[in-house]
Design an enzyme around this catalytic site. Sequence first.
Site, mmCIF file in Angstrom:
data_model
loop_
_atom_site.group_PDB
_atom_site.id
_atom_site.type_symbol
_atom_site.label_atom_id
_atom_site.label_comp_id
_atom_site.label_asym_id
_atom_site.label_seq_id
_atom_site.Cartn_x
_atom_site.Cartn_y
_atom_site.Cartn_z
ATOM 1 N N ASP A 152 0.829 -1.214 0.000
ATOM 2 C CA ASP A 152 0.000 0.000 0.000
ATOM 3 C C ASP A 152 0.860 1.258 0.000
ATOM 4 O O ASP A 152 0.542 2.255 -0.662
ATOM 5 C CB ASP A 152 -0.913 0.006 1.231
ATOM 6 N N GLU A 183 -2.585 -2.720 -8.933
ATOM 7 C CA GLU A 183 -1.345 -1.951 -9.077
ATOM 8 C C GLU A 183 -1.302 -1.197 -10.399
ATOM 9 O O GLU A 183 -0.246 -0.708 -10.809
ATOM 10 C CB GLU A 183 -0.128 -2.877 -8.980
#
Length: 320
Positions: free
Chosen positions: A215, A241
């Site tokens: 994250d 992503e």
Amino acid sequence: MMNRFEHSPCGYMQLSLDGEILNLNETMAKWLKMDKQQLLHQSIEKVLSKVSMMMFYSYFYPKISIQGHVEEMLLTLKTAEGTSDSYVLNAKKFEEEAPIIVCVFMRINRRVDYEKELRNVQYALQDALKQNQIAVEALEKINQQIEEQKAKLEQMNLELSQISHVDALTGAYNRRYLNERMEEIMQEKVLLSVIMVDIDHFKKVNDTYGHLTGDVVLTKLSKCLSNTLGDKGIVTRYGGEEFALLLPLIDTNEALEIAQFLNREVGNQEFEVVDHITISLGVSTRTEEDTITTLFKRADDALYYAKNNGRNQAVHANQL
């Protein structure tokens, strides 16, 4: 980073598919007037009102299971003191080692109160008009109150709209904003380039360092893309992503140059724990025949060509 997450202005909750609370931030616990430990591994039903519980079983669970996401669901949660608050919920299902549901809550008590105040003022005005006994000064005062309440409500709606267009983790615009903005740009029939960005070997980052580090990488990459791109384009989180960058009024050559520059800038950045990452980028530029689907499909094809031919590079669809 963790402190900002724990005390962010929105509530965060992570659920299992059967409604068990796996994680939440301090903001959510504070709103519910409970300690985090009182809520962890409890069922979400513990804080749902009766009506909201019905909504969860009849709407939330079926929609999250089939479509994988729920947007702007209104519901009421109970506090430990027996009171209740109104919220807007956005949720998304992630398929990880065990499927989880990530929920972001925005408390909207003030908005509900403003709506009630506005209705009360409007009812007062209607009664006054029926009776025809209100003086001009009183009518003007009530009208002024209505305008003030409308302005406050519009501001609340604007803030809520802004929140619903931003990815809670990275701060980039979200997929919903991307879809809406693309519709607008395509209708304007202006020059447009699109860059699809994907982190190379991101699964390895999560597997090696954990999802919290993943994250952090996503958040820093989002800021790096935004700072480097500046006012030339718009950064959105496409999913996982992947990021999608919109470059209005940017032609083929300049779009590829920008993508190559982004690739170098990200490669030079230092990331906590993982040190460095690389990204692959796929670029496409709008043609007269393009739809939203075909424009993104060509950028996606270029991205996968970049990833399948060494990664850490930018490729334009025209090069394929």
